[in-house]
Design a protein around this motif. Structure first.
Motif, PDB file in Angstrom:
ATOM      1  N   GLY A 125      -2.040  -9.739   5.685  1.00  0.00           N
ATOM      2  CA  GLY A 125      -1.398  -9.246   4.613  1.00  0.00           C
ATOM      3  C   GLY A 125      -0.012  -8.888   4.774  1.00  0.00           C
ATOM      4  O   GLY A 125       0.620  -9.000   5.917  1.00  0.00           O
ATOM      5  N   LEU A 126       0.476  -8.105   3.484  1.00  0.00           N
ATOM      6  CA  LEU A 126       2.010  -7.810   3.883  1.00  0.00           C
ATOM      7  C   LEU A 126       1.984  -6.376   4.436  1.00  0.00           C
ATOM      8  O   LEU A 126       1.204  -5.327   4.125  1.00  0.00           O
ATOM      9  N   PHE A 127       3.091  -6.203   5.460  1.00  0.00           N
ATOM     10  CA  PHE A 127       3.218  -4.920   6.230  1.00  0.00           C
ATOM     11  C   PHE A 127       4.279  -4.149   5.406  1.00  0.00           C
ATOM     12  O   PHE A 127       5.557  -4.169   6.004  1.00  0.00           O
ATOM     13  N   LEU A 128       4.049  -3.701   4.442  1.00  0.00           N
ATOM     14  CA  LEU A 128       4.917  -2.965   3.763  1.00  0.00           C
ATOM     15  C   LEU A 128       3.972  -1.623   3.331  1.00  0.00           C
ATOM     16  O   LEU A 128       3.200  -1.883   2.307  1.00  0.00           O
ATOM     17  N   CYS A 129       4.400  -0.533   3.269  1.00  0.00           N
ATOM     18  CA  CYS A 129       3.639   0.720   2.967  1.00  0.00           C
ATOM     19  C   CYS A 129       4.481   1.776   2.467  1.00  0.00           C
ATOM     20  O   CYS A 129       5.643   2.087   3.147  1.00  0.00           O
ATOM     21  N   SER A 130       4.306   2.161   1.271  1.00  0.00           N
ATOM     22  CA  SER A 130       5.178   3.751   0.901  1.00  0.00           C
ATOM     23  C   SER A 130       4.481   4.691   1.470  1.00  0.00           C
ATOM     24  O   SER A 130       3.589   5.277   1.048  1.00  0.00           O
ATOM     25  N   ASN A 131       4.934   5.484   2.649  1.00  0.00           N
ATOM     26  CA  ASN A 131       4.115   6.369   3.151  1.00  0.00           C
ATOM     27  C   ASN A 131       4.688   7.994   3.013  1.00  0.00           C
ATOM     28  O   ASN A 131       4.393   8.881   3.612  1.00  0.00           O
ATOM     29  N   SER A 142       1.129  -1.165   0.009  1.00  0.00           N
ATOM     30  CA  SER A 142      -0.004  -0.005  -0.007  1.00  0.00           C
ATOM     31  C   SER A 142       0.615   1.183  -0.078  1.00  0.00           C
ATOM     32  O   SER A 142       2.084   1.046   0.199  1.00  0.00           O
ATOM     33  N   GLY A 143       0.262   2.408  -0.216  1.00  0.00           N
ATOM     34  CA  GLY A 143       1.041   3.658  -0.181  1.00  0.00           C
ATOM     35  C   GLY A 143       0.952   4.488  -1.342  1.00  0.00           C
ATOM     36  O   GLY A 143      -0.304   4.518  -2.309  1.00  0.00           O
ATOM     37  N   LEU A 144       1.907   5.635  -1.429  1.00  0.00           N
ATOM     38  CA  LEU A 144       1.531   6.606  -2.285  1.00  0.00           C
ATOM     39  C   LEU A 144       2.116   6.375  -3.651  1.00  0.00           C
ATOM     40  O   LEU A 144       3.135   5.573  -4.015  1.00  0.00           O
ATOM     41  N   VAL A 145       1.293   6.754  -4.838  1.00  0.00           N
ATOM     42  CA  VAL A 145       1.513   6.640  -6.130  1.00  0.00           C
ATOM     43  C   VAL A 145       1.488   7.920  -6.751  1.00  0.00           C
ATOM     44  O   VAL A 145       0.272   8.584  -6.633  1.00  0.00           O
ATOM     45  N   VAL A 146       2.471   8.145  -7.660  1.00  0.00           N
ATOM     46  CA  VAL A 146       2.483   9.452  -8.515  1.00  0.00           C
ATOM     47  C   VAL A 146       1.860   9.340  -9.770  1.00  0.00           C
ATOM     48  O   VAL A 146       2.146   8.450 -10.360  1.00  0.00           O
ATOM     49  N   VAL A 147       1.099  10.473  -9.988  1.00  0.00           N
ATOM     50  CA  VAL A 147       0.000  10.078 -11.359  1.00  0.00           C
ATOM     51  C   VAL A 147       0.484  11.426 -12.027  1.00  0.00           C
ATOM     52  O   VAL A 147       0.348  12.580 -11.545  1.00  0.00           O
ATOM     53  N   ALA A 148       0.450  11.370 -13.280  1.00  0.00           N
ATOM     54  CA  ALA A 148       0.570  12.503 -14.279  1.00  0.00           C
ATOM     55  C   ALA A 148      -0.574  12.805 -15.012  1.00  0.00           C
ATOM     56  O   ALA A 148      -1.534  11.928 -15.306  1.00  0.00           O
ATOM     57  N   LYS A 149      -0.997  13.977 -15.097  1.00  0.00           N
ATOM     58  CA  LYS A 149      -2.143  14.386 -15.876  1.00  0.00           C
ATOM     59  C   LYS A 149      -2.085  15.279 -17.271  1.00  0.00           C
ATOM     60  O   LYS A 149      -2.738  15.402 -17.800  1.00  0.00           O
TER      61      LYS A 149
END
Length: 476
Positions: free
Chosen positions: A396-402, A273-280
């Motif tokens: 679940g997996l305990f990995l997060c891009s925070n 889970s965590g942050l994803v960068v999106v271009a517009k």
């Protein structure tokens, strides 16, 4: 003699049943054989079409049908939906039905001028938008068509492929009210089955919080679980973004233009889970993609490890350790730091460890493999690299891009500098955890975003620690 009597009795019962059934059919014959042009007919007609229909050609003004655009009429799907276009079924029906349907198709679908299926009516009323039955059925299944019966001004019936329409009925095209991509473009769609919180958004880019268990985008690579044809349907982050983000309002130029759909410039594994960068925009897509390609984007992860990680090098004064371990014969570098250690009955060596991770490269499963193979402490819930411990997989997996830090794709351009100067004079109204700031030495405008960890992190550590302490107190 007894057998002959028994056979005669059975024959008599059979003949009696046949006569009774025949009498019943005769009595019901008028209702069964009545024409299907009754609006109250309960017979459902299923159509299996082969795209052999031709659009209806109107020969005179008298044959024209109503195609009225409307606004702010509530749709059949409740609050948040309005009817933006209506079609009225002519009182004379469709006298030129034979121009669009072969006699065999009319008989198979039981169509006549006063009684047609909903897909057929859409094709006859608006051949440009619905050139085939397949196209009409697709829009109906997207729940974009509603019906108004008996001259009622309320669209209270959701259109179905098997529905039939009659003279006086009104067909409505409904769409969701909003300012997202789909609503602005008038594209029918279903809301994603999962929430995608938007952490930051402007006309050029956005940063969203991807839930765990969601694929970033369809991929035929088996590593992403997409299958040979991509798979996952609407259950991807890519398909959900147009429903939660607003279209860019920048003017179109030769060098830059708004994207038809928002595009993620990197991805997270399905269980992460965590942050994803999106271009517009087109320019933002190029600029942001290059930052990830050339390792300018700074990402921070948090993870809970199964056990105590082994140090492969001497830690710095502030507690950072370095892993320089190649993966697939390519350089792979990770920095990690211990934040908290908790006792656990099921963890390796009786402990769980909360760590902060900073990948300097972006190899496949880099963090998961470095922790499992180099530090000998796999991430909790990792079914791929921690096969032995089954007790810790339930959540679940305990990995997060925070946390993530990137250069803004617009405010560092010549045209964006003037707008940035004006923004510095005004107060920046950013959500908590979002920071736009300019470096005093280089003048580069950077965006830094940080989010809280999922609640399962704290609750898991608290639960495991409480159970371990309770057990140790009893045995002590």
């Amino acid at each position: 003699m007894t057998m002959m009597r028994l056979r005669g009795f059975r024959l008599l019962r059979f003949v009696t049943a046949v006569i009774t059934t025949a009498q019943l059919c005769i009595s019901l014959a008028p209702s069964i054989t009545q024409p299907l042009n009754s609006k109250h007919s309960s017979l459902k007609q299923f159509s299996f079409c082969r795209n052999r229909w031709r659009p209806l050609r109107l020969n005179s003004a008298a044959d024209e049908v109503t195609n009225v655009p409307v606004d702010h009429i509530p749709g059949s799907r409740g609050e948040g939906y309005i009817v933006t276009k209506t079609y009225d079924i002519p009182l004379e029906g469709f006298p030129l039905l034979s121009n669009s349907f072969d006699p065999s198709d009319q008989e198979r679908l039981q169509l006549d001028s006063l009684n047609v299926t909903l897909p057929a009516a859409l094709m006859l009323l608006d051949p440009e938008k619905y050139p085939t039955q397949s196209r009409a059925r697709k829009v109906i299944r997207q729940r974009a068509i509603c019906l108004c019966r008996n001259s009622n001004s309320k669209f209270d019936e959701l259109g179905k492929v098997i529905a039939r329409v009659y003279p006086g009925d009104r067909i409505g095209y409904q769409q969701r009210v909003g300012n997202d991509y789909y609503s602005v473009q008038g594209t029918p769609y279903r809301l994603p089955a999962f929430d995608v919180p938007v952490i930051f958004e402007d006309d050029h880019m956005a940063i969203v919080n991807k839930p765990a268990g969601i694929v970033s985008y369809k991929n035929s690579d088996d590593n992403q679980g997409g299958g040979s044809r991509g798979g996952h349907g609407r259950d991807t982050l890519l398909s959900a973004l147009p429903a939660v983000l607003k279209p860019s309002n920048i003017p179109t130029s030769d060098d830059n233009y708004p994207m038809k759909r928002p595009q993620p410039v990197h991805r997270l594994d399905r269980p992460t889970s965590g942050l994803v960068v999106v271009a517009k925009t087109r320019a933002a897509t190029v600029h942001l993609s290059q930052q990830f390609e050339f390792r300018k984007a700074q990402k921070t992860y948090m993870a809970i490890l199964n056990g105590s990680p082994q140090q492969t090098s001497e830690a710095t004064e502030d507690g950072w350790n370095l892993i320089d371990h190649d993966l697939e014969e390519k350089s792979a570098i990770t920095q990690w730091k211990v934040l908290q250690t908790v006792k656990s009955l099921h963890g390796n060596n009786g402990v769980l460890t909360l760590v902060e991770l900073r990948p300097k490269t972006g190899r496949y499963h880099q963090l998961r493999r470095h922790m499992a193979w180099v530090c000998r402490a796999p991430i909790v819930g990792d079914a791929t690299y921690d096969e032995d411990n089954l007790r810790l997989r339930k959540r679940g997996l305990f990995l997060c891009s925070n946390e993530i830090r990137i250069e803004h794709p617009y405010y560092n351009t010549a045209s964006g500098r003037e707008e940035w100067r004006q923004m510095k004079k005004d107060r920046l109204n950013l959500d908590e955890g979002c920071h736009l700031e300019e470096d005093e030495e280089t003048g580069i405008v950077t965006l830094r975003v940080r989010i809280d960890l999922p609640k399962k992190f704290a609750s898991f550590l608290r639960h495991e620690g409480a159970r371990a302490n309770k057990f140790l107190n009893k045995t002590g």
